[in-house]
Scaffold this active site. Structure first.
Site, short mmCIF file in Angstrom:
data_model
loop_
_atom_site.label_atom_id
_atom_site.label_comp_id
_atom_site.label_asym_id
_atom_site.label_seq_id
_atom_site.Cartn_x
_atom_site.Cartn_y
_atom_site.Cartn_z
N GLN A 1 -46.67 118.35 56.20
CA GLN A 1 -45.56 117.62 55.58
C GLN A 1 -45.74 116.11 55.77
O GLN A 1 -45.55 115.31 54.84
CB GLN A 1 -44.25 118.09 56.23
CG GLN A 1 -43.04 117.22 55.94
CD GLN A 1 -41.77 117.84 56.51
OE1 GLN A 1 -41.27 118.82 55.98
NE2 GLN A 1 -41.25 117.26 57.57
N HIS B 1 -35.86 116.48 67.37
CA HIS B 1 -35.17 115.52 66.50
C HIS B 1 -34.76 114.29 67.30
O HIS B 1 -34.88 113.16 66.83
CB HIS B 1 -33.90 116.15 65.89
CG HIS B 1 -34.14 117.36 65.04
ND1 HIS B 1 -33.69 118.61 65.39
CD2 HIS B 1 -34.75 117.51 63.84
CE1 HIS B 1 -34.01 119.48 64.44
NE2 HIS B 1 -34.66 118.84 63.49
N LEU C 1 -29.76 120.10 65.53
CA LEU C 1 -30.61 119.12 66.22
C LEU C 1 -31.01 119.59 67.62
O LEU C 1 -30.21 120.16 68.35
CB LEU C 1 -29.88 117.78 66.30
CG LEU C 1 -29.47 117.16 64.96
CD1 LEU C 1 -28.78 115.81 65.18
CD2 LEU C 1 -30.65 117.01 64.01
P1 AMP Z 1 -36.22 119.76 60.30
O1 AMP Z 1 -34.81 119.57 60.70
O2 AMP Z 1 -36.84 121.01 60.78
O3 AMP Z 1 -36.43 119.52 58.81
O4 AMP Z 1 -37.05 118.60 61.00
C1 AMP Z 1 -36.70 117.25 60.86
C2 AMP Z 1 -37.78 116.39 61.47
O5 AMP Z 1 -37.91 116.71 62.86
C3 AMP Z 1 -39.17 116.64 60.84
O6 AMP Z 1 -39.82 115.40 60.70
C4 AMP Z 1 -39.83 117.51 61.87
O7 AMP Z 1 -41.24 117.39 61.87
C5 AMP Z 1 -39.26 116.95 63.15
N1 AMP Z 1 -39.38 117.93 64.25
C6 AMP Z 1 -38.99 119.24 64.23
N2 AMP Z 1 -39.34 119.84 65.38
C7 AMP Z 1 -39.96 118.90 66.14
C8 AMP Z 1 -40.55 118.91 67.43
N3 AMP Z 1 -40.59 120.00 68.19
N4 AMP Z 1 -41.11 117.76 67.90
C9 AMP Z 1 -41.10 116.63 67.13
N5 AMP Z 1 -40.54 116.56 65.90
C10 AMP Z 1 -40.00 117.68 65.40
#
Ligand code: AMP
Length: 285
Positions: free
Chosen positions: A159, A40, A36
């Protein structure tokens, strides 16, 4: 302070959420693969501001990784994540084992398959099968947690569009909330994969966001031709970086567009020292 409970088992989480709902409490859900970061945490904060309870799932989902991708080396750090969740006031972490999610194995499972229209573009083109891995696991997680709202980052713009479409098409009663991209002070979009970058490649990666900004600035100063603006912006990108796509899409129709206008999504994916990074902006006004 009691640390945020981690629940591994499906019945366990269902019972807790059922109790919350019986008591009239609303439930926000943030699905993640862990490691995280502030991106996140911004989703968690938004969920906390709109719901009585917030559940975070941490699960590195094998079926959304291609055979040559980084499933095995993807960062896993449950205890560190738990501390971050605790500081952010998360009520519950759902961290299922592989066996809990795919008890009959990963082959021959029933899948949710997004329409080709969405699959054959941007990340779908180079990551064959990725999005059906995402929709399948998100549908499972929604059925397990049964939240009122779920929070997704705009960073993964395709996504987000696919998940909203899945919920509309399959009448899944979860409101999908999109959250803005969180960046480091120097502009790099936060990502769990940034941990793979060396100091040198991280510096090079900054050129991706600079390139997006160039398109935005050209648009703000009157440029309407997408190809022209993108070709100008590409000059900013370090020659060591291999660009997978750098394209303009109408964010509403999700069709590639030749003309820059409000609600145009400018999306980029590139490999920096073999680390695949994505970023995007949506043009305003
Ligand atoms: P992940 O753990 O990469 O599967 O991401 C989980 C959630 O966090 C997904 O909805 C991503 O789009 C979101 N997320 C990842 N990086 C960012 C970021 N830099 N800013 C905002 N949301 C993010």
């Amino acid at each position: 302070m009691i640390s945020t409970p981690i629940i591994e088992n499906i019945e366990g989480i269902r019972n807790i959420v059922k109790d919350w709902k019986k008591n009239g409490l609303s439930v926000g859900f943030v699905p993640t693969m862990g490691a995280l970061h502030e991106g996140h945490l911004s989703l968690i904060e938004k969920s906390k501001s709109e719901n009585n309870k917030t559940v975070v799932s941490i699960f590195v989902n094998p079926i959304q990784f291609g055979p040559n991708e980084d499933y095995k080396k993807y960062p896993r750090q449950l205890e560190v994540d738990r501390e971050k969740c605790q500081k952010s006031g998360v009520d519950l972490i759902f961290a299922p084992t592989l066996n809990m999610m795919y008890p009959e194995g990963r082959e021959n499972i029933t899948e949710i398959v997004p329409p080709d229209f969405f699959e054959n573009k941007l990340c779908g083109k180079s990551r064959k099968g990725h999005f059906k891995g995402v929709t399948t696991v998100v549908a499972k997680l929604f059925n397990i947690v049964q939240p009122d709202r779920a929070y997704f980052g705009q960073k993964d713009a395709q996504q987000l569009i696919i998940i909203k479409k899945m919920c509309r098409d399959l009448n899944i009663p979860v409101e999908i909330i999109s959250c803005p991209i969180k960046r480091d002070v120097d502009g790099l979009a936060l990502s769990s994969r940034n941990a793979y970058l060396s100091e040198k490649s991280r510096l090079e990666a900054l050129s991706l966001n600079r390139a997006l900004k160039i398109v935005e600035n050209l648009y703000n100063s009157g440029e309407k031709n997408a190809a022209q603006a993108i070709s100008e912006a590409k000059k900013e990108i370090s020659s060591d970086i291999s660009i997978e796509y750098f394209e303009a899409y109408d964010y509403n129709s999700f069709e590639e567009t030749k003309e820059l206008k409000a609600q145009t999504l400018i999306a980029i994916a590139a490999k920096v020292d073999n680390v695949r990074l994505i970023d995007n902006i949506i043009l305003e006004k």
